[in-house]
Design a protein around this motif. Structure first.
Motif, PDB file in Angstrom:
ATOM      1  N   ILE A   1     -12.321  -1.212   5.241  1.00 34.21           N
ATOM      2  CA  ILE A   1     -11.595  -1.190   6.516  1.00 34.21           C
ATOM      3  C   ILE A   1     -10.841  -2.498   6.709  1.00 34.21           C
ATOM      4  N   HIS A   2     -11.500  -3.600   6.422  1.00 38.62           N
ATOM      5  CA  HIS A   2     -10.888  -4.925   6.560  1.00 38.62           C
ATOM      6  C   HIS A   2      -9.645  -5.050   5.672  1.00 38.62           C
ATOM      7  N   PHE A   3      -9.795  -4.711   4.383  1.00 35.29           N
ATOM      8  CA  PHE A   3      -8.663  -4.870   3.467  1.00 35.29           C
ATOM      9  C   PHE A   3      -7.586  -3.812   3.689  1.00 35.29           C
ATOM     10  N   ARG A   4      -7.967  -2.657   4.178  1.00 31.26           N
ATOM     11  CA  ARG A   4      -6.965  -1.634   4.506  1.00 31.26           C
ATOM     12  C   ARG A   4      -6.095  -2.120   5.667  1.00 31.26           C
ATOM     13  N   ALA A   5      -6.706  -2.774   6.637  1.00 29.65           N
ATOM     14  CA  ALA A   5      -5.931  -3.346   7.743  1.00 29.65           C
ATOM     15  C   ALA A   5      -4.979  -4.418   7.223  1.00 29.65           C
ATOM     16  N   LYS A   6      -5.432  -5.206   6.273  1.00 24.84           N
ATOM     17  CA  LYS A   6      -4.558  -6.222   5.674  1.00 24.84           C
ATOM     18  C   LYS A   6      -3.432  -5.566   4.873  1.00 24.84           C
ATOM     19  N   ALA A   7      -3.743  -4.437   4.240  1.00 20.66           N
ATOM     20  CA  ALA A   7      -2.733  -3.731   3.448  1.00 20.66           C
ATOM     21  C   ALA A   7      -1.631  -3.174   4.330  1.00 20.66           C
ATOM     22  N   ASP A   8      -1.942  -2.863   5.581  1.00 20.14           N
ATOM     23  CA  ASP A   8      -0.918  -2.373   6.502  1.00 20.14           C
ATOM     24  C   ASP A   8       0.165  -3.425   6.741  1.00 20.14           C
ATOM     25  N   ASP A   9      -0.225  -4.705   6.604  1.00 21.54           N
ATOM     26  CA  ASP A   9       0.737  -5.792   6.760  1.00 21.54           C
ATOM     27  C   ASP A   9       1.579  -5.985   5.500  1.00 21.54           C
ATOM     28  N   GLY A  10       1.161  -5.405   4.416  1.00 25.42           N
ATOM     29  CA  GLY A  10       1.880  -5.526   3.146  1.00 25.42           C
ATOM     30  C   GLY A  10       0.903  -5.462   1.988  1.00 25.42           C
ATOM     31  N   MET A  11       1.211  -4.611   1.020  1.00 28.48           N
ATOM     32  CA  MET A  11       0.316  -4.429  -0.127  1.00 28.48           C
ATOM     33  C   MET A  11       0.558  -5.537  -1.147  1.00 28.48           C
ATOM     34  N   THR A  12       0.028  -6.696  -0.894  1.00 22.60           N
ATOM     35  CA  THR A  12       0.172  -7.805  -1.824  1.00 22.60           C
ATOM     36  C   THR A  12      -0.829  -7.635  -2.968  1.00 22.60           C
ATOM     37  N   PRO A  13      -0.548  -8.216  -4.121  1.00 22.85           N
ATOM     38  CA  PRO A  13      -1.483  -8.083  -5.255  1.00 22.85           C
ATOM     39  C   PRO A  13      -2.918  -8.516  -4.938  1.00 22.85           C
TER      40      PRO A  13
ATOM     41  N   LEU B   1      -4.544  -5.596  -3.066  1.00 20.30           N
ATOM     42  CA  LEU B   1      -4.772  -4.461  -3.969  1.00 20.30           C
ATOM     43  C   LEU B   1      -5.967  -4.720  -4.889  1.00 20.30           C
ATOM     44  N   THR B   2      -6.064  -5.940  -5.384  1.00 18.25           N
ATOM     45  CA  THR B   2      -7.195  -6.296  -6.242  1.00 18.25           C
ATOM     46  C   THR B   2      -8.502  -6.204  -5.473  1.00 18.25           C
ATOM     47  N   ALA B   3      -8.512  -6.708  -4.256  1.00 16.64           N
ATOM     48  CA  ALA B   3      -9.724  -6.650  -3.435  1.00 16.64           C
ATOM     49  C   ALA B   3     -10.125  -5.205  -3.164  1.00 16.64           C
ATOM     50  N   LEU B   4      -9.162  -4.360  -2.824  1.00 22.23           N
ATOM     51  CA  LEU B   4      -9.449  -2.943  -2.595  1.00 22.23           C
ATOM     52  C   LEU B   4     -10.028  -2.294  -3.848  1.00 22.23           C
TER      53      LEU B   4
ATOM     54  N   LEU C   1     -16.038 -12.029  -4.126  1.00 21.97           N
ATOM     55  CA  LEU C   1     -16.508 -13.177  -3.340  1.00 21.97           C
ATOM     56  C   LEU C   1     -15.775 -14.451  -3.760  1.00 21.97           C
ATOM     57  N   TRP C   2     -15.595 -14.645  -5.046  1.00 22.36           N
ATOM     58  CA  TRP C   2     -14.900 -15.834  -5.553  1.00 22.36           C
ATOM     59  C   TRP C   2     -13.473 -15.878  -5.013  1.00 22.36           C
ATOM     60  N   ARG C   3     -12.792 -14.747  -5.082  1.00 21.96           N
ATOM     61  CA  ARG C   3     -11.403 -14.698  -4.626  1.00 21.96           C
ATOM     62  C   ARG C   3     -11.307 -14.867  -3.109  1.00 21.96           C
ATOM     63  N   MET C   4     -12.236 -14.291  -2.378  1.00 22.41           N
ATOM     64  CA  MET C   4     -12.194 -14.401  -0.918  1.00 22.41           C
ATOM     65  C   MET C   4     -12.512 -15.816  -0.446  1.00 22.41           C
ATOM     66  N   SER C   5     -13.331 -16.524  -1.187  1.00 21.15           N
ATOM     67  CA  SER C   5     -13.746 -17.852  -0.738  1.00 21.15           C
ATOM     68  C   SER C   5     -12.933 -18.980  -1.346  1.00 21.15           C
ATOM     69  N   GLY C   6     -12.087 -18.663  -2.317  1.00 24.26           N
ATOM     70  CA  GLY C   6     -11.369 -19.699  -3.020  1.00 24.26           C
ATOM     71  C   GLY C   6      -9.873 -19.628  -2.865  1.00 24.26           C
ATOM     72  N   GLY C   7      -9.196 -19.987  -3.938  1.00 27.84           N
ATOM     73  CA  GLY C   7      -7.752 -20.132  -3.920  1.00 27.84           C
ATOM     74  C   GLY C   7      -6.958 -18.853  -3.798  1.00 27.84           C
ATOM     75  N   GLN C   8      -7.456 -17.735  -4.316  1.00 27.06           N
ATOM     76  CA  GLN C   8      -6.679 -16.506  -4.284  1.00 27.06           C
ATOM     77  C   GLN C   8      -7.181 -15.583  -3.194  1.00 27.06           C
ATOM     78  N   ARG C   9      -6.942 -15.945  -1.967  1.00 21.85           N
ATOM     79  CA  ARG C   9      -7.377 -15.135  -0.842  1.00 21.85           C
ATOM     80  C   ARG C   9      -6.425 -13.972  -0.626  1.00 21.85           C
ATOM     81  N   PRO C  10      -6.998 -12.802  -0.350  1.00 23.98           N
ATOM     82  CA  PRO C  10      -6.123 -11.701   0.071  1.00 23.98           C
ATOM     83  C   PRO C  10      -5.472 -12.055   1.404  1.00 23.98           C
ATOM     84  N   ARG C  11      -4.187 -11.968   1.474  1.00 21.71           N
ATOM     85  CA  ARG C  11      -3.467 -12.363   2.681  1.00 21.71           C
ATOM     86  C   ARG C  11      -3.111 -11.151   3.507  1.00 21.71           C
TER      87      ARG C  11
END
Length: 139
Positions: free
Chosen positions: A62-74, A77-80, A129-139
């Motif tokens: 649900i969280h990442f789907r809401a973010k995807a509504d703002d734009g399907m950034t790579p 998509l990876t997080a989903l 978890l690594w991506r969410m907490s580090g440099g490559q955050r889903p925007r």
């Protein structure tokens, strides 16, 4: 605020997989002395772990789907993909593999399949978890 809650859920999911699969269950088999008793406890723990995975995964979807509504950034998509893959593995383990292990049906094969699936689920949540907490955050 929502990003922090999502991060905490990813950490809960990864931490529960790590604790149950790599600490608690091996200790059960080492300390209880009876593999049947340890196996029954392990099955109950893995079932609880599956429910944790599904709950955390659903909220993260649900969280990442809401973010995807703002734009399907790579990164989104990876997080989903990681969340969906880990949830699918949890479901398959619980409803396809675990019943065969409990029934002791070709135990060596199904235990190996289940262990492999558990490891891949752990890897998916680790990367998430690594991506969410580090440099490559889903925007």
């Amino acid at each position: 605020m929502k990003d922090r809650v999502a991060l905490m859920l990813a950490a809960l999911w990864w931490g529960s997989l790590t604790t149950i699969g790599f600490l608690v269950v091996p200790m059960l088999f080492a300390r209880l002395g009876n593999p049947s008793v340890a196996g029954n406890f392990a099955a109950q723990l893995f079932e609880a772990q599956s429910w944790i995975a599904l709950l955390c995964g659903l909220v993260l979807l649900i969280h990442f789907r809401a973010k995807a509504d703002d734009g399907m950034t790579p990164p989104v998509l990876t997080a989903l993909f990681l969340v969906l893959a880990a949830m699918l593995l949890a479901l398959l383990q619980q409803y396809a593999v675990a019943p065969r292990i409990v029934a002791r049906e070709n135990l060596k094969l199904w235990h190996s399949v289940g262990s492999g699936m558990y490891l891949v689920q752990w890897l998916c949540t680790s990367v998430l978890l690594w991506r969410m907490s580090g440099g490559q955050r889903p925007r």
